[in-house]
Scaffold this motif. Structure first.
Motif, PDB file in Angstrom:
ATOM      1  N   UNK A  86       0.855  -1.205   0.000  1.00  0.00           N
ATOM      2  CA  UNK A  86       0.000   0.000   0.000  1.00  0.00           C
ATOM      3  C   UNK A  86       0.882   1.243   0.000  1.00  0.00           C
ATOM      4  N   UNK A  87       1.607   1.489  -1.089  1.00  0.00           N
ATOM      5  CA  UNK A  87       2.568   2.608  -1.083  1.00  0.00           C
ATOM      6  C   UNK A  87       1.932   3.973  -0.873  1.00  0.00           C
ATOM      7  N   UNK A  88       0.649   4.109  -1.176  1.00  0.00           N
ATOM      8  CA  UNK A  88      -0.006   5.423  -1.029  1.00  0.00           C
ATOM      9  C   UNK A  88      -0.652   5.609   0.331  1.00  0.00           C
ATOM     10  N   UNK A  89      -0.798   4.539   1.096  1.00  0.00           N
ATOM     11  CA  UNK A  89      -1.512   4.641   2.377  1.00  0.00           C
ATOM     12  C   UNK A  89      -0.624   5.243   3.453  1.00  0.00           C
ATOM     13  N   UNK A  90      -1.262   5.907   4.399  1.00  0.00           N
ATOM     14  CA  UNK A  90      -0.525   6.447   5.549  1.00  0.00           C
ATOM     15  C   UNK A  90      -0.658   5.482   6.721  1.00  0.00           C
ATOM     16  N   UNK A  91       0.415   5.352   7.472  1.00  0.00           N
ATOM     17  CA  UNK A  91       0.375   4.526   8.684  1.00  0.00           C
ATOM     18  C   UNK A  91      -0.149   5.411   9.814  1.00  0.00           C
TER      19      UNK A  91
END
Ligand code: THU
Length: 160
Positions: A86-91
């Motif tokens: 999920x390269x676009x997701x924020x942790x």
């Protein structure tokens, strides 16, 4: 001459039962994945669970190797997995728990230095703080609002 003082702060929960429901569930998932750690050398099992802003949970456990430095900590297994899928997701949140096969860890076990650096990279990348909760097998849970409390004076891309 001048002195710089850096304050860091943590919230202490007496046990995981005190955590908000969403975090408690994340910590339970970290505990479950911790049990699957591949830790035949240290007998020290670590589980990490990340909650992303897309609602997904990404898990990791430490993976050891007969060539010791080739192994990887649970936190980085989870973070790199998250970055890969999920390269676009924020942790948003990270829950970590550690337990030894040989003695009971009752105090919070903080992420190692290399994991702090990796978490810091993702905070910079996403430009928003990651809440970090960490504990041993039982006992208190520490919460940090950002990796900045665990890694002040961090090295980041701005120095390159
Ligand atoms: N370990 C982690 O998974 N995370 C940390 O932050 C500290 C250490 C692992 C690495 C190794 O497999 C074992 O715990 C003992 O150091």
């Amino acid at each position: 001459m001048q002195q710089i003082n850096i304050n860091t702060s943590f919230t202490v929960f007496q046990s995981k039962a005190e955590l908000p429901q969403e975090v408690q569930s994340l910590m339970e998932q970290a505990i479950e994945i911790r049990k699957k750690a591949y830790a035949p050398y240290s007998k020290f099992r670590v589980g990490a669970a990340l909650l992303l802003d897309n609602g997904k949970v990404v898990l990791g456990s430490n993976q050891e190797n007969a060539a010791y430095p080739s192994g990887l900590c649970a936190e980085r297994v989870a973070i790199f997995q998250s970055g890969a899928i999920y390269p676009e997701a924020k942790i948003v949140k990270l829950a970590v728990t550690a337990a030894s096969d040989t003695n009971e860890t009752k105090s919070p076990i903080p992420p190692c230095g290399a994991c702090r650096q990796s978490i810091s990279e993702y905070e910079f990348k996403q430009d928003s703080p990651i809440e970090i909760y960490f504990m041993g097998e039982s006992g208190e849970v520490y919460k940090s609002d950002s990796i900045k409390n665990l890694l002040p004076l961090s090295f980041d891309k701005n120095f390159l």
